[in-house]
Write an enzyme that holds these catalytic residues in place. Structure first.
Site, short mmCIF file in Angstrom:
data_model
loop_
_atom_site.label_atom_id
_atom_site.label_comp_id
_atom_site.label_asym_id
_atom_site.label_seq_id
_atom_site.Cartn_x
_atom_site.Cartn_y
_atom_site.Cartn_z
N GLY A 180 0.82 -1.20 0.00
CA GLY A 180 0.00 0.00 0.00
C GLY A 180 0.86 1.25 0.00
N THR A 229 3.58 -6.30 5.73
CA THR A 229 4.63 -5.98 6.69
C THR A 229 4.91 -7.13 7.65
OG1 THR A 229 2.93 -5.15 8.17
CG2 THR A 229 3.99 -3.55 6.72
N ARG A 274 13.25 -1.32 20.36
CA ARG A 274 13.43 -2.77 20.35
C ARG A 274 12.86 -3.36 19.06
NH1 ARG A 274 10.30 -6.74 24.37
NH2 ARG A 274 11.43 -8.68 23.95
N PRO A 330 13.22 -9.55 13.91
CA PRO A 330 14.29 -9.06 13.03
C PRO A 330 14.06 -9.37 11.55
CG PRO A 330 15.12 -10.70 14.60
CD PRO A 330 13.70 -10.42 14.97
N GLN A 379 11.29 -4.47 6.24
CA GLN A 379 10.75 -3.11 6.16
C GLN A 379 11.85 -2.08 5.90
OE1 GLN A 379 7.33 -1.91 6.49
NE2 GLN A 379 7.34 -3.99 5.75
N GLU A 401 8.73 3.21 7.75
CA GLU A 401 9.04 4.32 6.86
C GLU A 401 10.45 4.87 6.96
OE1 GLU A 401 5.07 6.74 6.36
OE2 GLU A 401 4.99 5.55 8.17
#
Lengths: 699, 330
Positions: free
Chosen positions: A237, A467, A584, A588, A594, A661
């Site tokens: 998206g 994600t 944190r 991973p 991401q 982001e």
């Protein structure tokens, strides 16, 4: 997490739906196995004007066509206060590529053919689709996306610039850009008449089922309970699915025109270039006043952008400059010109992405001017407190990212002079830039946990847009409940589940995860460690999830090696390295994906992405993936993302901050800075196409 | 998308007869360009005649040393063919630089030659284009012109030809074999195409129903040293800003033979005859290479957005010939 056994979190669990996706079993919005009619929109071909007449005769006579919707026959919507959703409500045309009719037919091909046959007579008025510097229509917006103030000022920046021994005054430009998730925007919709005023069911590709439900209910004049939105899997998206768009409304109108029958609508790639948002072009003037030792006294960042005449979207491009570096005198401004262009919207890190290209390029230019290492320059201007608010940082480790990143990248011994390294036919350079992203926890999500047969079912109408949100919410729940992850099942993507805020602002996991922790605690408090069958608890995102009084941001440092071909100017990037401080890391594998994805998108922004508006005809010229270039595999070579260890318990109960982001923020500046180091050519106007480097000793 | 009939031709002669007799009929091979056009409304045939099974799909060496490439040979197969790799490296490299792996697997030799421009105005039926809709005007001339041609254009059309393969074939002087209603004939690759002039809708000299059956590669032992260089914005899957196909033979420091063709700069694969003439007999130095390249562009007519193509082409020709000369010297 205090008082909670550590187990699932921090572990690189695979996406729970990963195998379903690679095996083709995961069902996306358009793939719902229902007999359906198909909707194909007809778009305007002028950028400003009105529809004079629509001849639907040939389309209605075409094979398979069941209905043709126009502004004359479409249902009147209950609420058109958001003009983006006022689809087929009148003859006005606000941009080229606006929906002016829609065909409903038995097959996608018949719908497309019908759309070809709809004859729309348009009256064209003079249009303006190109943002130039000092555009006569510039105005100051009342507020920015996610920020209340368009302009800020501290101290006396004008006087400070006067006095500064070194002044850098540069204008940077970023072009209009488009999100291109692999899965196009699509929905499958059913309207059923009946008791309670009828009901609407929508399978949608969205970053938030609850926000879609709210918008559609409002537009159609329905109660929220009459609308159900389902979105189990989403193929990307990047912000463009953060809100419903006109196609959702036209699909709903089509469904209501054929009660009891499903309708499907998938935008074509070309249609996505006008209907689902884009990043505004920006013209950014940055002025830095500094002493010879690099200490900044003044930072001024003035931004010009476009928005549409239909609806305002004010990208917050200079907000990062408000807090990034210490300087007593500072100013940011945002001005918009409302043009006859499609409606801009969220695109990965709106604001920070274009803004940090400008700021981090300017820092690099100042470092060159002062013959200073760009890392040292940034370190000299590291603020002890948030320079905008005076608040202490929850966890600002930018300098550590820069230093440790430099060590891991191999920055030491760099010859800072441009055009100092040549390997064969290539000029070689390295560049650095900082990254930053604010921390948001959105209020309004709720989680319900139900226990049954040893399994805890965690329900929230959240979105997993690729994600791994579904997976990480399960890990959070497992640790919060002190049970193995195998005993947790997560249900998301349905408005039948408790409300959830949008997957946006890198705030999904923070917002929903905080509610998961709260619900798990409630379950344990109410039912203890051995709950009975059907034991349940529900809780919302706590209002105090973020510790008050702190300035909470994520930071990072990008390092890039760029090569520029001495004869052709082609830019290739063999190496990108990013070191981030994001609190944190909960998983991973997912976090790395991401961060690397953001860096790749930043590389793509630096080298390729550029939407072209035709000034005369008013349309998007390069509206497909053959012409709108995004990085291909061959462009993406070694891209590595790592992070600093540590938890930020002031940010969320999990100690995490968002990772969606920050990877893109600053990446393009690092590429441009590296290309400058390689060649001595400073590109202030993205993207870095080969022609920009056709200067120097050759032609 | 307009409904159409689809038939599979049994043999080349019947395919030619069918399409020649029906102005609404078109040949279909790999479909990598035509199917896009169907969806975009750029092409609206009534009848598609699939010729993949009707024309030769093999590469064979002829008795006189030439190599015949069947029109149905896939681009990827041709690029990998041992004869092509050994004798015509420029062709193998050009094919490999085109499109993506999936497209190269589907695209054919004949279809590649007949693909149409990717000019964004040609491909968008909401905009004017003299090539797609004669007389409607040229959207690209004063529109977004970054990809426009600089050589061989007219006021009616400034589109480039998109093929990489055809640029290599132009450099080699390959011959296109045709089957027409009047029988078989051959036409050199450069003679297949026509400049836009007043009739940009006509890309080639082919008439309705003329079918490409094969491409003959000439016996040119000296082009075993040849190269294709494609300059593009991204590292793969993009059309050329500029491309150069070249072969070079040097004796005693002087150019004795040279073949040079350019892509991305003209409405057809552009054999650089001026440059070739300017090179033969001259010292094989980079300055000479660049000067020759400049002479080719003496007649260039760049627009607002594509002026960079001239220095880019000069630089690229210089770099490619320099590199071939170094190999020769090695």
């Amino acid at each position: 997490m205090s008082g909670v056994e550590q187990g699932a979190l921090g572990r690189p669990d695979e996406r729970v739906e990963g195998w379903d996706k690679v095996a083709g079993r995961a069902r996306y919005a358009y793939e719902q196995p229902v007999p359906a009619l198909y909707v194909h929109p007809v778009l305007s071909t002028v950028a400003r004007g009105r529809v004079l007449a629509v001849d639907t005769g040939p389309a209605r006579a075409s094979a398979g066509v069941e209905a043709v919707l126009t502004h004359e026959n479409a249902e009147r919507l209950a609420d058109t206060s958001d003009a983006e959703f006022a689809v087929l409500q009148g003859p006005h045309i606000g941009f080229c590529g606006q929906i002016v009719a829609a065909v409903v037919a038995r097959t996608p091909e018949e719908a497309r053919r019908g759309a070809d046959l709809v004859q729309v007579r348009e009256y064209a008025e003079e249009h303006d689709v190109v943002l130039g510097p000092g555009h006569p229509r510039l105005y100051c917006p009342d507020e920015l996306n996610a920020y209340p103030e368009a302009d800020t000022r501290q101290g006396d920046p004008a006087a400070a610039l006067e006095r500064a021994p070194v002044v850098l005054d540069r204008t940077y430009r970023t072009p209009m850009e488009h999100n291109n998730p692999m899965e196009p925007h699509a929905c499958t919709v059913l309207w059923e008449e009946g008791t309670g005023g009828g009901s609407l069911t929508v399978y949608d590709s969205t970053q938030g089922v609850h926000p879609v439900r709210e918008s559609l209910a409002q537009v159609l004049g329905l109660h929220a309970e009459q609308v159900r939105v389902v979105s189990e899997h989403v193929g990307g998206g990047f912000g463009s699915k953060g809100s419903p768009h006109a196609h959702n409304v036209v699909a709903a109108l089509a469904a209501r025109a054929v009660p009891g029958r499903w309708v499907k609508l998938a935008l074509t790639r070309q249609q996505m270039f006008t209907l689902v948002g884009h990043r505004t072009p920006t013209i950014q003037r940055v002025r830095l006043g500094a002493a010879r030792d690099g200490v900044l006294s003044a930072v001024v960042h003035d931004v010009e952008e476009h928005t549409s005449t239909v609806k305002e979207f004010a990208e917050q491009s200079a907000v990062c400059t408000r807090m990034m570096y210490a300087a007593p005198h500072r100013r940011t401004t945002h001005r918009l010109a409302a043009l006859d262009v499609p409606i801009p919207f969220w695109m990965r890190a709106p604001g920070e992405t274009p803004g940090m290209f400008a700021l981090e390029s300017a820092l690099d230019e100042l470092a060159c001017e002062l013959a200073m290492d760009p890392i040292v320059l940034r370190e000299r201007n590291e603020p002890d407190l948030d320079p905008e608010t005076g608040a202490p940082w929850s966890d600002r480790r930018l300098v550590q990212c820069l230093h440790e990143g430099a060590r891991r990248f191999g920055w030491a011994g760099r010859d800072g002079r441009a055009r100092s390294r040549r390997e064969g036919e290539w000029w070689v350079g390295t560049g650095v830039a900082s990254a930053v992203y604010p921390h948001f926890v959105n209020p309004g999500s709720e989680v319900e946990i139900v226990h049954g047969q040893g399994v805890y079912t965690v329900s929230i109408g959240a979105a997993d847009i690729g994600t791994g949100a579904r997976t990480v919410l399960g890990q959070i729940a497992a640790d919060a409940l002190s049970v193995p992850a195998e005993r947790v099942r997560v249900r998301i993507g349905d408005t039948a589940l408790p409300p959830a805020t949008v997957a946006g602002g890198s705030a999904g996991t923070s917002s929903w995860g905080s509610a998961v922790v709260a619900a798990a605690r409630a379950l344990r408090e109410e039912h203890g460690s051995e709950p009975g069958e059907g034991a349940r608890a529900r809780a919302g995102t706590p209002e105090d999830a973020v510790a008050p009084g702190y300035s909470v941001y994520s930071f990072g440092a990008h390092f890039v090696e760029a090569r520029v071909h001495a004869d052709t100017g082609e830019v290739r990037v063999p190496r990108m390295y990013g070191l981030f401080s994001v609190g944190r890391v909960l998983n991973p594998r997912l976090a790395r994906s991401q961060l690397v994805g953001g860096m790749v998108m930043g590389l793509s922004m630096a080298l390729h992405e550029h939407t072209v508006m035709d000034a005369r005809l008013g349309h998007v010229v390069n509206h497909d993936l053959a012409q709108y270039h995004v990085a291909a595999h061959a462009d993406v070579q070694q891209v590595e993302a790592e992070w600093l260890e540590g938890a930020d318990v002031r940010a969320t109960p999990m100690g995490s901050r968002g990772v969606g982001e920050i990877g893109i923020v600053g990446a393009a500046a690092a590429v441009a800075n590296a290309a400058h180091h390689a060649t001595g050519v400073r590109v202030r106007n993205l993207p870095l196409t080969p022609d920009r480097f056709l200067v120097g000793p050759r032609e | 998308m307009k409904p159409f009939r689809y038939t599979r031709a049994r043999d080349a002669a019947s395919a030619v007869a069918t399409v020649a007799a029906d102005p609404g009929a078109r040949f279909l091979a790999g479909g990598t360009n035509l199917v896009d056009h169907l969806k975009l409304g750029v092409a609206e045939p009534d009848h598609l005649v699939d010729v993949r099974g009707a024309v030769d799909g093999s590469v064979t060496e002829l008795a006189d040393g030439r190599v015949r490439v069947g029109a149905a040979v896939a681009n990827s197969d041709l690029a990998a063919h041992p004869l092509v790799r050994a004798r015509y490296p420029v062709l193998s490299a050009a094919l490999s630089s085109g499109a993506s792996g999936q497209l190269r697997n589907a695209a054919t030799t004949g279809g590649n030659l007949l693909q149409r421009t990717r000019c964004p105005y040609f491909q968008n039926t909401a905009t004017p284009c003299n090539k797609r809709d004669p007389g409607s005007g040229c959207g690209a001339l004063h529109g977004h012109g970054r990809d426009n041609a600089v050589l061989g254009t007219s006021e009616r059309c400034v589109a480039t030809h998109p093929s990489d393969m055809a640029v290599a074939l132009a450099a080699l002087g390959a011959e296109v074999r045709l089957l027409t209603g009047e029988g078989e004939r051959g036409v050199p690759v450069s003679g297949l195409y026509r400049l836009p002039g007043d009739r940009p809708e006509q890309d080639t000299v082919l008439e309705q129903g003329d079918l490409i059956t094969a491409v003959d590669l000439p016996a040119l032992p000296w082009v075993r040293r040849s190269a294709y260089r494609k300059v593009r914005e991204r590292a793969s899957y993009a059309f050329a800003l500029v491309s150069v196909a070249a072969a070079l033979r040097i004796e005693e420091g002087r150019v004795v033979r040279v073949r040079l063709a350019l892509g991305g700069v003209a409405p057809m694969p552009w054999r650089a005859h001026h440059a070739e003439e300017a090179l033969v007999g001259r010292p094989a130095t980079e300055e000479v290479f660049r000067e020759a390249a400049r002479s080719e562009f003496a007649q260039a007519r760049p627009g607002r957005d594509n002026a960079f193509k001239v220095p880019l082409a000069v630089n690229t020709v210089g770099a490619v010939l320099r590199s071939l000369a170094q190999e020769e010297g090695a």
